[in-house]
Design a protein around this motif. Structure first.
Motif, PDB file in Angstrom:
ATOM      1  N   TYR A 161       0.895  -1.162   0.000  1.00 15.44           N
ATOM      2  CA  TYR A 161       0.000   0.000   0.000  1.00 15.44           C
ATOM      3  C   TYR A 161       0.931   1.208   0.000  1.00 15.44           C
ATOM      4  CZ  TYR A 161      -3.778  -3.176   1.547  1.00 15.44           C
ATOM      5  OH  TYR A 161      -4.698  -4.191   1.656  1.00 15.44           O
ATOM      6  N   PHE A 164       4.201   1.012   1.998  1.00 16.63           N
ATOM      7  CA  PHE A 164       4.112   0.058   3.114  1.00 16.63           C
ATOM      8  C   PHE A 164       3.832  -1.351   2.572  1.00 16.63           C
ATOM      9  CE2 PHE A 164       1.427  -2.278   6.147  1.00 16.63           C
ATOM     10  CZ  PHE A 164       2.318  -2.365   7.203  1.00 16.63           C
ATOM     11  N   ALA A 184       2.376  -4.755   3.099  1.00 22.32           N
ATOM     12  CA  ALA A 184       1.436  -5.459   3.990  1.00 22.32           C
ATOM     13  C   ALA A 184       1.586  -6.972   3.879  1.00 22.32           C
ATOM     14  CB  ALA A 184      -0.001  -5.049   3.661  1.00 22.32           C
ATOM     15  N   PRO A 213      -1.445 -11.299  14.601  1.00 24.72           N
ATOM     16  CA  PRO A 213      -1.942 -10.064  15.209  1.00 24.72           C
ATOM     17  C   PRO A 213      -2.597  -9.140  14.193  1.00 24.72           C
ATOM     18  CG  PRO A 213       0.462 -10.038  15.059  1.00 24.72           C
ATOM     19  CD  PRO A 213       0.024 -11.412  14.666  1.00 24.72           C
ATOM     20  N   SER A 214      -3.387  -8.225  14.701  1.00 23.28           N
ATOM     21  CA  SER A 214      -4.039  -7.229  13.867  1.00 23.28           C
ATOM     22  C   SER A 214      -2.995  -6.520  12.997  1.00 23.28           C
ATOM     23  CB  SER A 214      -4.754  -6.246  14.790  1.00 23.28           C
ATOM     24  OG  SER A 214      -5.373  -5.265  14.021  1.00 23.28           O
ATOM     25  N   GLY A 215      -3.311  -6.400  11.709  1.00 23.57           N
ATOM     26  CA  GLY A 215      -2.409  -5.688  10.807  1.00 23.57           C
ATOM     27  C   GLY A 215      -1.340  -6.551  10.152  1.00 23.57           C
ATOM     28  N   CYS A 216      -1.363  -7.872  10.389  1.00 19.91           N
ATOM     29  CA  CYS A 216      -0.295  -8.722   9.834  1.00 19.91           C
ATOM     30  C   CYS A 216      -0.546  -9.111   8.371  1.00 19.91           C
ATOM     31  CB  CYS A 216      -0.085  -9.968  10.684  1.00 19.91           C
ATOM     32  SG  CYS A 216      -1.446 -11.151  10.596  1.00 19.91           S
ATOM     33  N   GLY A 217      -1.711  -8.730   7.832  1.00 21.93           N
ATOM     34  CA  GLY A 217      -1.944  -8.959   6.405  1.00 21.93           C
ATOM     35  C   GLY A 217      -2.982 -10.021   6.066  1.00 21.93           C
ATOM     36  N   LYS A 218      -3.719 -10.502   7.056  1.00 25.59           N
ATOM     37  CA  LYS A 218      -4.670 -11.599   6.832  1.00 25.59           C
ATOM     38  C   LYS A 218      -5.763 -11.210   5.833  1.00 25.59           C
ATOM     39  CE  LYS A 218      -5.777 -11.796  11.320  1.00 25.59           C
ATOM     40  NZ  LYS A 218      -4.955 -10.705  11.884  1.00 25.59           N
ATOM     41  N   THR A 219      -6.425 -10.088   6.112  1.00 29.68           N
ATOM     42  CA  THR A 219      -7.528  -9.662   5.244  1.00 29.68           C
ATOM     43  C   THR A 219      -7.018  -9.312   3.849  1.00 29.68           C
ATOM     44  OG1 THR A 219      -8.782  -8.876   7.133  1.00 29.68           O
ATOM     45  CG2 THR A 219      -9.382  -7.949   5.010  1.00 29.68           C
ATOM     46  N   THR A 220      -5.841  -8.732   3.800  1.00 26.49           N
ATOM     47  CA  THR A 220      -5.261  -8.384   2.499  1.00 26.49           C
ATOM     48  C   THR A 220      -5.086  -9.636   1.646  1.00 26.49           C
ATOM     49  OG1 THR A 220      -4.148  -6.455   3.439  1.00 26.49           O
ATOM     50  CG2 THR A 220      -3.247  -7.337   1.393  1.00 26.49           C
TER      51      THR A 220
HETATM   52  P1  ADP Z   1      -5.181  -7.979   9.254  1.00 22.87           P
HETATM   53  O1  ADP Z   1      -6.327  -8.501   8.466  1.00 22.87           O
HETATM   54  O2  ADP Z   1      -4.154  -9.011   9.571  1.00 22.87           O
HETATM   55  O3  ADP Z   1      -5.577  -7.210  10.480  1.00 22.87           O
HETATM   56  P2  ADP Z   1      -4.843  -6.218   6.968  1.00 22.87           P
HETATM   57  O4  ADP Z   1      -4.568  -7.128   5.845  1.00 22.87           O
HETATM   58  O5  ADP Z   1      -6.181  -5.649   7.094  1.00 22.87           O
HETATM   59  O6  ADP Z   1      -4.395  -6.928   8.328  1.00 22.87           O
HETATM   60  O7  ADP Z   1      -3.823  -5.010   6.928  1.00 22.87           O
HETATM   61  C1  ADP Z   1      -2.400  -5.213   6.833  1.00 22.87           C
HETATM   62  C2  ADP Z   1      -1.696  -3.875   6.932  1.00 22.87           C
HETATM   63  O8  ADP Z   1      -1.964  -3.109   5.770  1.00 22.87           O
HETATM   64  C3  ADP Z   1      -2.125  -3.031   8.131  1.00 22.87           C
HETATM   65  O9  ADP Z   1      -0.974  -2.387   8.642  1.00 22.87           O
HETATM   66  C4  ADP Z   1      -3.072  -2.025   7.525  1.00 22.87           C
HETATM   67  O10 ADP Z   1      -3.056  -0.826   8.248  1.00 22.87           O
HETATM   68  C5  ADP Z   1      -2.537  -1.860   6.118  1.00 22.87           C
HETATM   69  N1  ADP Z   1      -3.604  -1.543   5.156  1.00 22.87           N
HETATM   70  C6  ADP Z   1      -4.687  -2.295   4.899  1.00 22.87           C
HETATM   71  N2  ADP Z   1      -5.451  -1.745   3.934  1.00 22.87           N
HETATM   72  C7  ADP Z   1      -4.814  -0.601   3.584  1.00 22.87           C
HETATM   73  C8  ADP Z   1      -5.107   0.428   2.637  1.00 22.87           C
HETATM   74  N3  ADP Z   1      -6.170   0.388   1.842  1.00 22.87           N
HETATM   75  N4  ADP Z   1      -4.221   1.441   2.542  1.00 22.87           N
HETATM   76  C9  ADP Z   1      -3.118   1.493   3.310  1.00 22.87           C
HETATM   77  N5  ADP Z   1      -2.803   0.569   4.232  1.00 22.87           N
HETATM   78  C10 ADP Z   1      -3.625  -0.473   4.362  1.00 22.87           C
END
Ligand code: ADP
Ligand code: ADP
Length: 228
Positions: A12, A15, A17, A36-43
């Motif tokens: 992103y 950054f 992810a 942990p939160s923010g580790c990239g799971k949803t991405t």
């Molecule tokens: P998780 O699902 O593990 O909590 P995410 O995949 O949602 O993590 O996010 C991974 C990282 O990417 C986080 O640090 C989040 O802040 C960042 N992130 C997610 N979506 C965006 C976006 N659209 N723009 C910038 N950063 C993003």
């Protein structure tokens, strides 16, 4: 269907992810992504159904690069179940579950059979619940409708993003038990995101531990639990 991630990366802006991940989600297995939160799971989940595009690397589904699969066919082959906000509040339970079959232009008789079958499967009596609106259901019931909707068009792959995350611990146990029974019957390839280690151990055939966009550990649930 099996899914392979090859050197998969998502930036992103500047950054990173998801950082050059190599993984396989095996056919008919439930693979848990935990971390942990923010580790990239949803991405990772959203790259699988192309809600977001990867930066580099590849995603191979049954031997075929995701670039060579039509996005509509791809989404048709994947159900997506998310936390809470999944259901349309102005639509009945029936209509919520019927969304994808109607997009696919199934005839209404077939849709009705399917919706009733799914409501039975998730343990909601169709004659009572089909006409209700989401607000008339408990949180646990809504989540079961969400699972039914994810399965509506019989996808080969189910992507589940903390589907039980917003449910209180006691009802969550019940949902997990019900879901395990369902998976025994339907045998889908499932990628399941959670940050609850107990849920991961209970549901997962395989567990992937992620940290800061990288795979920290991966293996069968037994292997991962034995070597924490
Ligand atoms: P998780 O699902 O593990 O909590 P995410 O995949 O949602 O993590 O996010 C991974 C990282 O990417 C986080 O640090 C989040 O802040 C960042 N992130 C997610 N979506 C965006 C976006 N659209 N723009 C910038 N950063 C993003
Ligand atoms: P679940 O095990 O599905 O989470 P709960 O134990 O939370 O169910 O709820 C028990 C019963 O209470 C349900 O059968 C449901 O019909 C009813 N109920 C819960 N919340 C509501 C609501 N907001 N409106 C109507 N009925 C409700």
């Amino acid at each position: 269907m099996s899914i392979q991630l090859k050197n998969l990366k998502k930036n992103y802006n500047d950054f990173t992810a998801v950082n050059n991940i190599n993984l396989e989600f095996q056919d008919k297995k439930l693979s848990v992504l935990i971390g942990p939160s923010g580790c990239g799971k949803t991405t990772i989940l959203k790259m699988l159904n192309r809600l977001i595009e990867r930066t580099s690397g590849d995603i191979i589904i049954d031997g075929k690069s995701i670039d060579n699969i039509n996005t509509i066919d791809l989404r048709r082959s994947m159900g997506y179940v998310i936390q809470e906000i999944g259901l349309f509040p102005h639509m009945t339970v029936f209509d919520n579950i019927a969304v994808v079959p109607r997009l696919l232009k199934w005839d209404e008789a077939k849709i009705k059979n399917r919706v009733y079958e799914l409501l039975d499967m998730v343990n909601l009596d169709p004659s009572i619940n089909a006409k209700k609106y989401p607000a008339q259901l408990s949180g646990g019931q809504r989540q079961r409708v969400g699972v039914a909707r994810g399965l509506a068009a019989d996808p080969n792959i189910l992507l589940m993003d903390e589907p039980f995350g917003a449910i209180d611990p006691i009802n969550r146990e019940t949902l997990q038990d019900g879901f395990l029974e369902i998976q025994e019957k339907i045998q889908k390839t499932i990628v399941f995101v959670t940050h609850d280690i107990r849920e991961a151990i209970k549901l997962g055939d395989r567990i992937v531990i992620l940290n800061q966009g990288k795979v920290e550990q991966e293996g069968s649930t037994l292997e991962v639990v034995k070597n924490p």
